[in-house]
Design an enzyme around this catalytic site. Structure first.
Site, PDB file in Angstrom:
ATOM      1  N   ASP A 198       0.973  -1.104  -0.141  1.00  0.00           N
ATOM      2  CA  ASP A 198      -0.007  -0.015  -0.064  1.00  0.00           C
ATOM      3  C   ASP A 198       0.739   1.152  -0.053  1.00  0.00           C
ATOM      4  O   ASP A 198       2.185   1.288   0.387  1.00  0.00           O
ATOM      5  CB  ASP A 198      -0.908  -0.088   1.087  1.00  0.00           C
ATOM      6  CG  ASP A 198      -2.208   0.928   1.005  1.00  0.00           C
ATOM      7  OD1 ASP A 198      -3.210   0.166   0.691  1.00  0.00           O
ATOM      8  OD2 ASP A 198      -2.178   2.155   0.953  1.00  0.00           O
ATOM      9  N   ASP A 225      -7.908  -4.502  -4.913  1.00  0.00           N
ATOM     10  CA  ASP A 225      -9.129  -3.798  -4.226  1.00  0.00           C
ATOM     11  C   ASP A 225      -8.933  -2.446  -4.077  1.00  0.00           C
ATOM     12  O   ASP A 225      -8.435  -1.716  -3.399  1.00  0.00           O
ATOM     13  CB  ASP A 225      -9.101  -4.360  -2.655  1.00  0.00           C
ATOM     14  CG  ASP A 225     -10.611  -3.845  -2.010  1.00  0.00           C
ATOM     15  OD1 ASP A 225     -11.474  -3.502  -2.766  1.00  0.00           O
ATOM     16  OD2 ASP A 225     -10.554  -3.978  -0.916  1.00  0.00           O
ATOM     17  N   CYS A 239     -15.558  -1.186  -4.136  1.00  0.00           N
ATOM     18  CA  CYS A 239     -16.704  -0.941  -3.391  1.00  0.00           C
ATOM     19  C   CYS A 239     -17.571   0.240  -3.842  1.00  0.00           C
ATOM     20  O   CYS A 239     -17.807   1.077  -3.236  1.00  0.00           O
ATOM     21  CB  CYS A 239     -16.374  -0.912  -2.174  1.00  0.00           C
ATOM     22  SG  CYS A 239     -15.220   0.462  -1.427  1.00  0.00           S
TER      23      CYS A 239
END
Length: 394
Positions: free
Chosen positions: A234, A282, A335
């Protein structure tokens, strides 16, 4: 606190939330916690009532209101007693939470209305703002779902995820032995289904490219029986640092974290090029699938920000594809329920990599959206997700 005082507190908090949405400040739940930390005279019932007023006003306002007062007045047709509070009546009844969290007209900002995936009907929009349930994932490194349900007598099995539990609102999960021992982790049922769709197995080499604080990393490690290797990468040092205590509590030892510099991800991952069995992307996104948890994020999103997110998603997919070994699996998820972040992003990937084979996930839920699948609060009772999978050419 009197009803009028509660209404005034809600106005003050809504002003803070509106300003934070404009300037990129803290989230609503953080602002509420800070507000009451400095007002210890407010009892638990007062805090709950004010919080419910704030979130009801946020859910009711698809567009960012001009002020906290305007946002609260937007509830007047559902809570007419609020007008008495504004008039200063000392005998006004306590405000009650409205039975509905808004309508299709108020749920979605006007500029986003045409950008939802075409499989999502306008009748589904209000469900995007319903209160989200509290879901837990059973950590199979520590025990099975039956053991978790024994430890948490109020829990029930989730409908779709075979490793999920749902507990009533207000349960303090982090005070339970099940949580402290690592038997359960807080994770929405949709996120659990996404992790299961990756089909991670013991002995694999896996990259979680946008790992954040590690929710899906933990789920992947459990599916791998803590055997193999996971690189949790990340660009946010703070979020990665929050992963370590979670790994220890869950009994996970196969994860190594890797901090990436934005724009230099390829260099940081060069040693993994063409060698990874599974890459999960993601990706950062609009968060439109999680509005029921953070409804004020609708006010933060702009066309320019959405454009930057779409560009970032495409770049991350390109980086991820370079890591996958021949025959390996690439899983893309957001999402989000917007077409340009989901089906259109998957179509772009397929256009540029015609040799890759679409490999739809067997989630047992959701609807087909182009070459991917969509989960929605209205249809599936989960957060909203788009998921697509591809196999690299051999």
């Amino acid at each position: 606190m009197t009803p009028a005082a509660r209404a005034q507190a809600a106005i003050e908090l809504l002003d803070q939330v509106i300003e934070a949405a404009r300037s990129g400040g803290a989230a609503a739940d953080t602002l509420i916690a800070r507000y009451f930390k400095d007002r210890r005279y407010a009892g638990s019932k007062d805090r709950r009532a004010v919080r419910e007023l704030v979130y009801a006003a946020i859910r009711r306002s698809g567009e960012r209101p001009a002020s906290g007062r305007a946002a609260l007045l937007g509830l007047a047709d559902e809570l007419p007693d609020l007008l008495d509070c504004f008039d200063g009546s000392p005998h006004a009844p306590s405000p009650r939470v409205p039975g509905e969290n808004g309508t299709a007209r108020t749920a979605v900002p006007a500029w986003l209305a045409a950008r939802f995936d075409p499989v999502i009907d306008e009748a589904e929009w209000p469900a995007l703002l319903e209160r989200a349930p509290l879901d837990l994932r059973c950590n199979r490194l520590k025990g099975d779902r039956e053991a978790a349900m024994t430890a948490l007598p109020d829990a029930v099995a989730t409908r779709l995820s075979p490793i999920g539990l749902r507990v009533p609102e207000g349960v303090r999960v982090e005070d339970s032995d099940a949580w402290r021992s690592g038997l359960v982790e807080v994770q929405d049922e949709g996120s659990q289904l996404l992790a299961l769709a990756c089909e991670a197995r013991a002995g694999m080499t896996v990259v979680d490219l946008c790992a954040g604080a590690g929710g899906k990393t933990l789920a992947l490690a459990a599916e791998m029986a803590n055997q193999g290797s996971i690189v949790a990468a990340d660009t946010d040092r703070g979020r990665l640092s929050r992963m370590m205590p979670r790994l220890e509590r869950a009994g996970v030892s196969i994860v190594g974290t890797r901090l990436l510099n934005p724009g230099a991800e390829r260099e940081a991952l060069a040693d993994l090029r063409g060698a990874v069995d599974l890459v999960l992307v993601d990706a950062p996104c609009s968060g439109s699938g999680t509005w029921r948890r953070n409804p004020e994020t609708r006010w933060r999103l702009t066309p320019d920000r959405l454009g930057r997110l779409v560009a970032l998603q495409a770049a991350l997919l390109d980086i991820a594809a370079e890591l996958v070994r021949p025959g390996g699996l690439l899983v893309y998820a957001v999402c989000s329920l917007l077409a340009e972040e989901g089906r259109n992003q998957a179509a772009r990937f397929r256009e540029h990599r015609s040799a890759w084979v679409s490999d739809p996930a067997a989630m047992g839920a959701g609807r087909t959206a182009g070459t991917g699948q969509i989960l929605t609060p209205a249809q599936d009772g989960t957060d909203g997700f788009f998921v697509a999978r591809w196999r690299a050419p051999c």
